[in-house]
Design an enzyme around this catalytic site. Structure first.
Site, PDB file in Angstrom:
ATOM      1  N   TYR A 141      39.253  11.583  18.884  1.00  0.00           N
ATOM      2  CA  TYR A 141      40.212  12.250  18.306  1.00  0.00           C
ATOM      3  C   TYR A 141      39.761  13.254  17.370  1.00  0.00           C
ATOM      4  O   TYR A 141      40.467  13.920  16.888  1.00  0.00           O
ATOM      5  CB  TYR A 141      41.463  11.320  17.377  1.00  0.00           C
ATOM      6  CG  TYR A 141      41.972  10.269  18.234  1.00  0.00           C
ATOM      7  CD1 TYR A 141      42.530  10.740  19.192  1.00  0.00           C
ATOM      8  CD2 TYR A 141      42.039   9.097  17.656  1.00  0.00           C
ATOM      9  CE1 TYR A 141      43.378   9.756  19.923  1.00  0.00           C
ATOM     10  CE2 TYR A 141      42.576   8.068  18.798  1.00  0.00           C
ATOM     11  CZ  TYR A 141      43.111   8.496  19.527  1.00  0.00           C
ATOM     12  OH  TYR A 141      44.118   7.400  20.480  1.00  0.00           O
TER      13      TYR A 141
ATOM     14  N   ASP B 129      15.343  -6.214  29.733  1.00  0.00           N
ATOM     15  CA  ASP B 129      14.905  -4.878  29.892  1.00  0.00           C
ATOM     16  C   ASP B 129      13.358  -4.805  29.527  1.00  0.00           C
ATOM     17  O   ASP B 129      13.249  -5.237  28.553  1.00  0.00           O
ATOM     18  CB  ASP B 129      15.718  -3.906  29.250  1.00  0.00           C
ATOM     19  CG  ASP B 129      17.314  -3.783  29.811  1.00  0.00           C
ATOM     20  OD1 ASP B 129      17.510  -4.359  30.926  1.00  0.00           O
ATOM     21  OD2 ASP B 129      18.097  -3.366  28.990  1.00  0.00           O
TER      22      ASP B 129
ATOM     23  N   GLN C 159     -17.809  -4.739  -5.207  1.00  0.00           N
ATOM     24  CA  GLN C 159     -17.807  -4.744  -6.706  1.00  0.00           C
ATOM     25  C   GLN C 159     -16.611  -4.893  -7.259  1.00  0.00           C
ATOM     26  O   GLN C 159     -16.236  -5.697  -8.286  1.00  0.00           O
ATOM     27  CB  GLN C 159     -18.435  -3.290  -7.220  1.00  0.00           C
ATOM     28  CG  GLN C 159     -18.123  -2.920  -8.410  1.00  0.00           C
ATOM     29  CD  GLN C 159     -18.966  -4.029  -9.487  1.00  0.00           C
ATOM     30  OE1 GLN C 159     -20.238  -4.429  -9.138  1.00  0.00           O
ATOM     31  NE2 GLN C 159     -18.448  -4.164 -10.783  1.00  0.00           N
ATOM     32  N   ASN C 160     -15.448  -4.554  -6.713  1.00  0.00           N
ATOM     33  CA  ASN C 160     -13.940  -5.064  -7.173  1.00  0.00           C
ATOM     34  C   ASN C 160     -13.854  -6.575  -7.177  1.00  0.00           C
ATOM     35  O   ASN C 160     -12.758  -6.855  -7.914  1.00  0.00           O
ATOM     36  CB  ASN C 160     -12.801  -4.517  -6.051  1.00  0.00           C
ATOM     37  CG  ASN C 160     -11.773  -4.034  -6.632  1.00  0.00           C
ATOM     38  OD1 ASN C 160     -11.607  -4.040  -7.866  1.00  0.00           O
ATOM     39  ND2 ASN C 160     -10.682  -3.814  -5.910  1.00  0.00           N
TER      40      ASN C 160
ATOM     41  N   SER D  53     -28.756  -5.687 -15.501  1.00  0.00           N
ATOM     42  CA  SER D  53     -28.058  -7.000 -15.516  1.00  0.00           C
ATOM     43  C   SER D  53     -29.149  -7.966 -15.539  1.00  0.00           C
ATOM     44  O   SER D  53     -30.443  -7.871 -15.505  1.00  0.00           O
ATOM     45  CB  SER D  53     -27.421  -7.206 -14.141  1.00  0.00           C
ATOM     46  OG  SER D  53     -26.716  -8.518 -13.827  1.00  0.00           O
ATOM     47  N   SER D  54     -28.830  -9.077 -16.349  1.00  0.00           N
ATOM     48  CA  SER D  54     -29.558 -10.445 -16.050  1.00  0.00           C
ATOM     49  C   SER D  54     -29.199 -11.171 -15.107  1.00  0.00           C
ATOM     50  O   SER D  54     -29.727 -12.545 -15.092  1.00  0.00           O
ATOM     51  CB  SER D  54     -29.479 -11.105 -17.317  1.00  0.00           C
ATOM     52  OG  SER D  54     -28.127 -11.587 -17.565  1.00  0.00           O
TER      53      SER D  54
ATOM     54  N   GLY E  93     -24.816  -5.566 -11.638  1.00  0.00           N
ATOM     55  CA  GLY E  93     -25.441  -4.601 -12.668  1.00  0.00           C
ATOM     56  C   GLY E  93     -24.480  -3.290 -13.001  1.00  0.00           C
ATOM     57  O   GLY E  93     -25.110  -2.132 -13.684  1.00  0.00           O
ATOM     58  N   TYR E  94     -23.120  -3.414 -12.667  1.00  0.00           N
ATOM     59  CA  TYR E  94     -22.371  -2.212 -12.802  1.00  0.00           C
ATOM     60  C   TYR E  94     -21.465  -2.716 -14.055  1.00  0.00           C
ATOM     61  O   TYR E  94     -21.480  -1.768 -14.945  1.00  0.00           O
ATOM     62  CB  TYR E  94     -21.423  -1.884 -11.583  1.00  0.00           C
ATOM     63  CG  TYR E  94     -22.366  -0.998 -10.554  1.00  0.00           C
ATOM     64  CD1 TYR E  94     -22.290   0.239 -10.713  1.00  0.00           C
ATOM     65  CD2 TYR E  94     -22.664  -1.523  -9.482  1.00  0.00           C
ATOM     66  CE1 TYR E  94     -22.913   0.992  -9.767  1.00  0.00           C
ATOM     67  CE2 TYR E  94     -23.397  -0.924  -8.586  1.00  0.00           C
ATOM     68  CZ  TYR E  94     -23.525   0.444  -8.665  1.00  0.00           C
ATOM     69  OH  TYR E  94     -24.097   1.083  -7.806  1.00  0.00           O
TER      70      TYR E  94
END
Length: 1232
Positions: A771, A515, A352-353, A122-123, A138-139
């Site tokens: 019934y 209750d 990363q997401n 990566s830069s 960098g991915y």
């Protein structure tokens, strides 16, 4: 060594492929609600779409690479072009500075090769850089490369051009090619890739329609973020001149077509922010983008944007207070949608997401006065001023006697249920208290337990059932709620009045006594909600005005006769863990009526010990709004999802004497919400709700299977299964479980004996429970084998073991019978499918087919249905009835959709008859078949589609399921039922393995016992054992020496036998039994678990086929012997549509054919009705539409009437002309 082989070291590429969710999010397609652009409406719409977030992310990585280049000062960027082919290949190209085409001195690789083909390149690693870019780790593009079949890049920079391609998920690559080009040619970067769609669970080389819409919206967001750059998709540019143009797309008209005011938009160097008003309140939504990254989960920038709007609304609130107006800012917020697009230096995300921003944002400095002026102009502002004045409020105050002091005599005569305090005098030593109880039995406990002194200052008022939710100040509904009116009257409250001190009221404290169960928590919540909504200042300024009275839920009595009281099950369970060896008896107090008067006196003797004071803060109305406002569905879904996922026990700390609203909501009210979902929503594995499961368990444990009266059966079930919600609701559930008409149950687990309801009213026409009789059906025992019962996990209630947590039937019953339920924040509507098709689906999975493939072949169906199921225009299912349309206008309807009752169909036809569309109806239908003759007005219908639509002969079937997973987690399925099949398959197969193992163990134990018995009998017959002179101990020693097995630590199974047991005949029988047992063991060892399943499926299929044939034969037998006949109208008769092709697995696995097939969607033929001049949309344009049948008939009648009038006029003119012609010759000439 076997243990060591489990540990593996993966390459980085393999790790991405095996665990892609760690890098790009989920690679499974799931339903997500989001904004997308609707081309027909020309604006953004909020829709639920099938989205694959992993696929979206790998496309996004290349888009963000392109957009990051905008910040590169090495060259001006002018465009980003995206092209997506029909084959699913994606190309993204941009100009600008470009990537240097040089080799790295350190790594000896070309820079483009490193950027696109080597992880962690990566830069953007310089944290001192002031560039506002999206890349950080960098991915990025490498993840796209790895998750693609092929990936290629072309870079042109400063007279050089670079080409390189990768395939096999970035494992293999071509050699880089560098060539010289004309230096005058523009720089560019072009990335082309074909995602591995199968890895994302999608059809090969195919992007779904929903994903195309999501990608279109994503590229549109990028175009809005950078309006100075031409960004296009498939050659079509997004022409946003400013961010305001984009924001306008989110403005939507009201139901009446009225448009809201234009959005408030502010742009600065740090980005842009927009507040988009809506005329109708909805769920609060914020859409955020940071440096081009869409933050799907929000983050700090979204929180900051909401705070800007919130603080400005608070300023508006202060300004309106000067005019004695109190605005509800929380409700006003629901009228706004917020857009926040930021340009940030070095932003930090949660992963990363990059779904959530976590760093502190630098926000645009919105001019607050301009925003405040904008808010004051909103047309909906006045609707949220907290005043309840007006004629209706005055009427209610008059009815309640508000604003005037009422004597005890007046109160007794007007509020019969109120037991008022015996004195009206004030005493500083006592707080005048009104106890509100849950029902009359709780009222009796309070009234009988209060001392004489306490009754002087304490009143009691019972509430019946659930109170009205008055969150939105609906006074019309309040006018019809006598209980709340009487409660307010007893307190002396006046609608619209602002109370500063509780001393102004008849009682200074409201003590809520309900209750200790989930329903009691709900009533407490509704009481708090009512007072906070109508008199917030009363609660804010008087802490403890509403107080909660708690009684024990469990009492434990020890051997020394001492007792311990527990006010929550959490507290009791904690005590149980620390006192595991202590002997005790526990008494459960599910209702206040369980407490004796002596116990009640004990409670009220020390009221402070049992009382918690509710403290309401100024901002608590926001939380109560979220819980009780009908429009906060998404908040409640999120609340329930988090609560259901929590595995621990949550409860209020009763040792504290104050209770906050957040604690009450999240620690007590949440139990009602969870219980409501548990009651309303089915379990995925057995398809049952808790009440149904209790009924099934209780009936199966009864001795014999004799018919029982439903009313009596409900009492038995309540007793043995610890059911706490009333026998009436239990009786209704029993009746529904026995209904077997078409549209009832495909598999009725109980046999109906009597009138259990019919298609006439979809079961609502059943007889009273006293019934009718019922018993367990034979199909139920096949579905729920008794051999499973020892292997199930059971629920413990009130210290006793009751029904299983869930059953594991041999088929997923949820798909056979479907399920409908409305819970708290969630709803479920799963249609039924043919049980034999569900059986075929399970067989296909046994053969190796995936659930995702198998489920696509399932088509909704009701047993006995005589119509057909078609595919709709949006991919949904449509149940279509059947009819014959004769040329003389007669229609013979022989089937209607199973979701529509015959009575509802008749009502619909009656409406058409009132409009002269239908001239006559003759109904010959029965309990389970449709047979209706109609006569229609000539010309009312021109196509079969009109006939089906106008006569309500088609119904759309949507699948929208929320179920409990095998682990008990509430899981929305949306339209995908594959998880249901998979969960059931896994649980059932696992159960067969356990059952096989258990049965083998039982058979081997039986064989050992039989062989031991044989040894003893043989020795006895050979005279080696002298029973007559032996003692019990000596016989036991003899058995031990013979190596016989013990059963229940004794040899009684052989020593307690009669003398006839030792005869030659018995010996022969014993040898035969041993041989049979050995054969059974050998057979079971050779039988695989799946074969056990297949055998039981075979048995079910045979039984169900016989059941279905009988049902269908009964339906056909009940039809008329001589139905209508005549010439059928070709134009109006239903066509026989083609069947859809069967989808089979491409990965192997033998498909088992299914009975029910869906028919292909065919667009309806164009209407032949005349235009009758109805304008479109209420606007300009002067268009017209085809009219309904009623309008056509009315138009035809009007035309006929006009024609008769013209004919009469012509006839009169002819008569006059003839008379004039006869008279004219006789007149003197001079008259002319």
């Amino acid at each position: 060594m076997a243990e060591a082989s489990k540990y593996k070291k993966l390459t980085p590429i393999d790790h991405v492929l095996i665990r892609p969710e760690m890098y790009v999010g989920s690679v499974d397609t799931s339903s997500s609600s989001m904004f997308v652009f609707d081309h027909e409406k020309g604006r953004m719409v909020w829709e639920s779409l099938k989205v694959n977030h992993g696929l979206l992310k790998i496309v996004d990585e290349i888009l963000l690479n392109a957009s990051d280049n905008i910040a590169n000062k090495g060259g001006r960027m002018t465009y980003i072009r995206v092209h997506i082919t029909e084959a699913g290949e994606i190309t993204i190209e941009n100009d600008g500075a470009g990537i240097p085409i040089v080799r790295s001195k350190e790594h000896k690789l070309y820079i483009p090769e490193m950027v696109f083909g080597h992880l962690l390149t990566s830069s953007n690693y310089d944290d001192t850089s002031q560039n506002a870019v999206a890349g950080r780790h960098g991915y990025g593009a490498k993840l796209t490369n790895i998750l693609s079949h092929r990936f290629s890049v072309c870079c042109r920079t400063k007279g050089k051009e670079f080409h390189m391609s990768w395939h096999d998920h970035m494992r293999r690559a071509t050699a880089p090619r560098v060539s010289n080009v004309d230096p005058k040619e523009k720089n560019l970067t072009r990335v082309k890739f074909l995602p591995d769609y199968e890895r994302f669970g999608l059809d090969a080389n195919k992007i779904s329609h929903d994903m195309k819409r999501v990608l279109h919206k994503r590229i549109m967001d990028l175009a809005a973020m950078f309006p100075s750059i031409e960004i296009s998709l498939n050659g079509v540019p997004f022409a946003f001149k400013s961010f305001a143009d984009y924001a306008m797309l989110y403005s939507s008209p009201s139901s009446s077509g009225e448009m809201p005011p234009a959005p408030f938009v502010y742009e600065s160097r740090n980005g842009a922010i927009a507040f988009i008003p809506s005329l109708t309140a909805g769920t609060r939504r914020i859409f955020g983008v940071v440096n081009g990254v869409v933050t799907h989960n929000g983050g700090t920038h979204c929180n900051a944007a909401q705070e800007v709007l919130q603080s400005s609304l608070e300023s508006v609130e202060k300004a309106l207070k000067k005019d004695n107006k109190v605005i509800d800012t929380n409700r006003v917020l629901r009228h706004f949608m917020i857009l926040v697009f930021l340009v940030q230096v070095q932003p930090k995300f949660d992963s990363q997401n990059k779904a959530r921003l976590v760093s502190v944002p630098t926000m645009p400095r919105v001019p607050r006065q301009e925003l405040m002026d904008f808010l004051l102009r909103m047309p909906f502002l006045e609707a949220h001023v907290n005043t309840v004045t007006g004629q209706l409020a005055d009427e209610l105050n008059k009815e309640m006697g508000a604003g005037r002091r009422m004597s005890s005599k007046s109160l007794i005569s007007s509020i019969t249920k109120l037991v008022d305090a015996t004195t009206t005098r004030r005493d500083p030593r006592f707080v005048r208290t009104l106890i509100v109880t849950e029902g009359d039995s709780a009222k009796a406990l309070a009234q009988n337990s209060l001392s004489s002194d306490q009754k002087r200052y304490t009143g009691v008022f019972p509430l019946r059932g659930k109170l009205l939710n008055v969150r939105n100040k609906n006074l019309k509904r309040l006018k019809n709620c006598k209980e709340l009116q009487e409660l307010f009257c007893a307190l002396g409250l006046e609608l619209g009045k602002i109370y500063k001190d509780a001393e102004e009221l008849r009682y200074q404290r409201l003590l809520v006594m309900t209750d200790q169960d989930a329903d009691g928590s709900h009533i407490k919540g509704l009481v708090i909600n009512a007072f906070e909504a109508l008199w917030p200042s009363l609660l804010n300024r008087n802490p403890g005005f509403i107080s909660i009275f708690s009684t024990p839920i469990v009492k434990v009595r020890l051997r020394d006769k001492s007792t311990h009281s527990f006010f929550s099950l959490k507290e009791f369970h904690k005590w149980q863990k620390t006192h595991g060896n202590v002997s005790y008896t526990a008494k459960y107090y599910k209702a206040l009526g369980t407490s004796t008067t002596a116990e009640g006196k004990e409670y009220f003797k020390d009221m402070d010990k049992h009382t918690m004071r509710l403290v309401v803060e100024r901002n608590d109305h926001k939380l109560l709004d979220s819980v009780f406002d009908s429009q906060e569905v998404e908040w409640r879904k999120d609340w329930m999802t988090k609560a259901n996922a929590y595995t621990g026990e949550v409860d209020i700390d009763r040792s504290k004497k104050t209770l906050t609203v957040p604690d009450f909501v999240h620690k007590e009210m949440v139990h009602f919400a969870l219980a409501g979902n548990a009651r309303a929503l089915a379990h995925a594995v057995d398809g049952l709700k808790p009440s149904q499961r209790k009924i099934l368990w209780a009936i199966m444990r009864r001795s014999g299977n004799e018919s029982a009266k439903v009313a009596q059966l409900s009492g038995y079930i309540s007793e043995v299964s610890a059911f706490h919600h009333g026998e009436m609701s239990l009786q209704e559930t029993i009746i529904k479980m026995a209904q077997n008409f078409t549209g009832g149950n495909n598999i009725n687990l109980l046999i109906p004996e009597g009138q259990f309801g019919s298609r006439q009213q979809l079961g609502n026409d059943h007889a009273a429970a006293r019934y009718i009789f019922t018993k367990l059906s034979s199909l139920a025992r096949i579905l729920f084998p008794s051999e499973d019962e020892p292997l199930l996990d059971y629920v413990t209630e009130e210290g006793q073991q009751v029904e299983p947590n869930h059953y594991v039937p041999i088929l997923p019953l949820l798909l056979c019978n479907g399920s409908v339920g409305i819970g708290f924040g969630f709803a479920s509507n799963i249609p039924p499918f043919h049980p034999l098709d569900v059986s075929a689906a399970v067989r296909s999975m046994i053969n190796g087919e995936a659930a995702k493939v198998v489920v696509r072949r399932l088509v909704p169906w009701a047993v006995g249905y005589q119509g057909e199921v078609r595919r709709g225009p949006e991919g949904e299912f449509i149940a279509a009835g059947s009819y014959q349309y004769y040329v003389d206008g007669r229609v013979h309807v022989t089937e209607i959709p199973w979701t529509l009752s015959i009575e509802a169909f008749r009502d619909h036809i009656s409406v058409l008859a009132s409009k002269d569309v239908v001239q006559r109806i003759a109904d010959y239908s029965g309990a389970n078949h449709v047979d209706i003759d109609l006569e229609l007005t000539n010309g009312a219908m021109t196509t079969y589609a009109e006939c089906e639509s106008e006569l309500s002969l088609t119904q759309r079937i949507y699948i929208n399921g929320t179920v409990f997973s095998p682990t008990g987690v509430l899981t929305p399925l949306e339209g995908d039922l594959a998880p249901v099949l998979q969960w059931h398959y896994d649980r059932r197969l696992d159960l067969y393995k356990k059952r096989r193992q258990r049965n083998l163990g039982l058979l081997e134990a039986e064989l050992a016992r039989e062989k031991s018995t044989l040894k003893f009998v043989t020795h006895f017959r050979e005279g080696k054992i002298d029973i007559v002179n032996a003692t019990d101990d000596s016989l036991a020693k003899t058995c031990s020496k013979l190596g016989m097995v013990r059963v229940d630590d004794s040899y009684d199974y052989v020593l307690r036998k009669p003398i006839t047991f030792y005869t030659k005949t018995s010996l022969e029988n014993l040898n035969r039994k041993i041989s049979e047992t050995e054969k059974r063991i050998d057979k079971l060892k050779k039988t695989a678990p799946v074969q056990m399943w297949l055998d039981e499926l075979d048995r079910f299929d045979r039984a169900f086929e016989e059941h279905e044939n009988t049902a269908v034969a009964t339906i056909l037998k009940e039809r008329r012997v001589n139905p209508p006949t005549g010439d059928v109208s070709r134009n109006l008769q239903q066509p026989r549509l083609e069947l859809e092709e069967v989808k089979v697995s491409s990965s192997g696995g033998k498909s088992v054919p299914m009975r029910v097939r869906v028919r292909k969607y065919v667009p309806p033929p164009p209407s032949k009705r005349p235009h009758v001049g109805q304008s479109v949309g209420g606007g300009g344009g002067g268009g017209s539409v085809r009219s309904s049948a009623a309008a056509v008939v009315a138009h035809v009648k009007a035309e006929k009437k006009a024609a008769r009038a013209r004919s009469m006029q012509k006839m009169l003119l002819d008569v006059v002309a003839r008379q004039v012609a006869r008279v004219l010759p006789r007149l003197p000439w001079f008259l002319f």
